[in-house]
Design an enzyme around this catalytic site. Structure first.
Site, PDB file in Angstrom:
ATOM      1  N   GLY A  59       6.233   1.424   5.821  1.00  0.00           N
ATOM      2  CA  GLY A  59       7.164   0.467   5.215  1.00  0.00           C
ATOM      3  C   GLY A  59       7.275   0.635   3.715  1.00  0.00           C
ATOM      4  N   CYS A  60       6.151   0.800   3.055  1.00  0.00           N
ATOM      5  CA  CYS A  60       6.156   0.936   1.595  1.00  0.00           C
ATOM      6  C   CYS A  60       6.801   2.248   1.169  1.00  0.00           C
ATOM      7  CB  CYS A  60       4.743   0.813   1.048  1.00  0.00           C
ATOM      8  SG  CYS A  60       4.009  -0.819   1.379  1.00  0.00           S
ATOM      9  N   THR A  61       6.634   3.289   1.979  1.00  0.00           N
ATOM     10  CA  THR A  61       7.282   4.565   1.683  1.00  0.00           C
ATOM     11  C   THR A  61       8.796   4.425   1.820  1.00  0.00           C
ATOM     12  OG1 THR A  61       5.347   5.839   2.344  1.00  0.00           O
ATOM     13  CG2 THR A  61       7.478   6.993   2.373  1.00  0.00           C
ATOM     14  N   ALA A 105       0.824  -1.219   0.000  1.00  0.00           N
ATOM     15  CA  ALA A 105       0.000   0.000   0.000  1.00  0.00           C
ATOM     16  C   ALA A 105       0.849   1.256   0.000  1.00  0.00           C
ATOM     17  CB  ALA A 105      -0.927   0.010   1.215  1.00  0.00           C
ATOM     18  N   THR A 161      10.114   2.415  -1.191  1.00  0.00           N
ATOM     19  CA  THR A 161      10.033   3.153  -2.450  1.00  0.00           C
ATOM     20  C   THR A 161      11.055   4.288  -2.491  1.00  0.00           C
ATOM     21  OG1 THR A 161       7.730   2.518  -2.723  1.00  0.00           O
ATOM     22  CG2 THR A 161       8.466   4.452  -3.961  1.00  0.00           C
TER      23      THR A 161
END
Length: 166
Positions: A49-51, A44, A54
């Site tokens: 975590g995804c930020t 998401a 990325t």
């Protein structure tokens, strides 16, 4: 019931997915543009975590591109959310949307996983490298967001700049 996984040496399943601007993007087009493509799947946009993951890919983008590898991130988020994510964090590589999870399922990146000890259905954080001929030279599942880029760079023998201590 376990989710089928892709293995090194297999042909990567083709896909056509909209990017953050709604423009259809194909695996074939990415391979044509870059030669090799690193495809990472994350659950998401705009989550911690995804930020982290990325932003780390963005920081390593020049070194990956110099090694002949393009980068693309894929999540089930709608294009509008990907646009906010891209713009907020100044992401310059494509972020693709797979809201019905067709590509994610075909690549083994959506299915049963453990979450706080319970078995749930969800996106499995994964990374793949697709070579110019369309075959997989790397397929990793259940990767951790933090340190993920450094681990992939080490596996691909790509030197990344060291962070400057402030």
């Amino acid at each position: 019931m376990s989710t089928p996984r892709l293995d090194v040496g297999q042909t990567a399943p083709a896909f056509t997915l909209p990017d953050a601007d709604g423009t259809p993007t194909t695996l074939a087009g990415l391979l044509e543009a870059h030669g090799r493509v690193l495809v990472y799947v994350y659950p998401a946009a705009l989550t911690p975590g995804c930020t982290t993951e990325t932003v780390e890919f963005e920081a390593a983008l020049q070194e990956l591109q110099e090694a002949g590898i393009g980068v693309v991130g894929i999540s089930p988020d709608p294009p509008a959310k990907l646009t906010r994510f891209r713009d907020k964090h100044h992401i310059t590589f494509p972020l693709l949307s797979d809201p019905d999870k067709t590509m994610l399922t075909e690549w083994g990146a959506f299915g049963e996983k453990k979450n706080y000890g319970k078995t749930v259905m969800g996106v499995i954080r994964s990374t793949f490298v697709v070579d110019a001929d369309g075959t997989l030279s790397l397929a990793r599942y259940n990767v951790r967001a933090t340190g993920h880029v450094a681990m992939i760079a080490k596996l691909l023998d790509i030197a990344l700049p060291q962070p400057v201590e402030g």
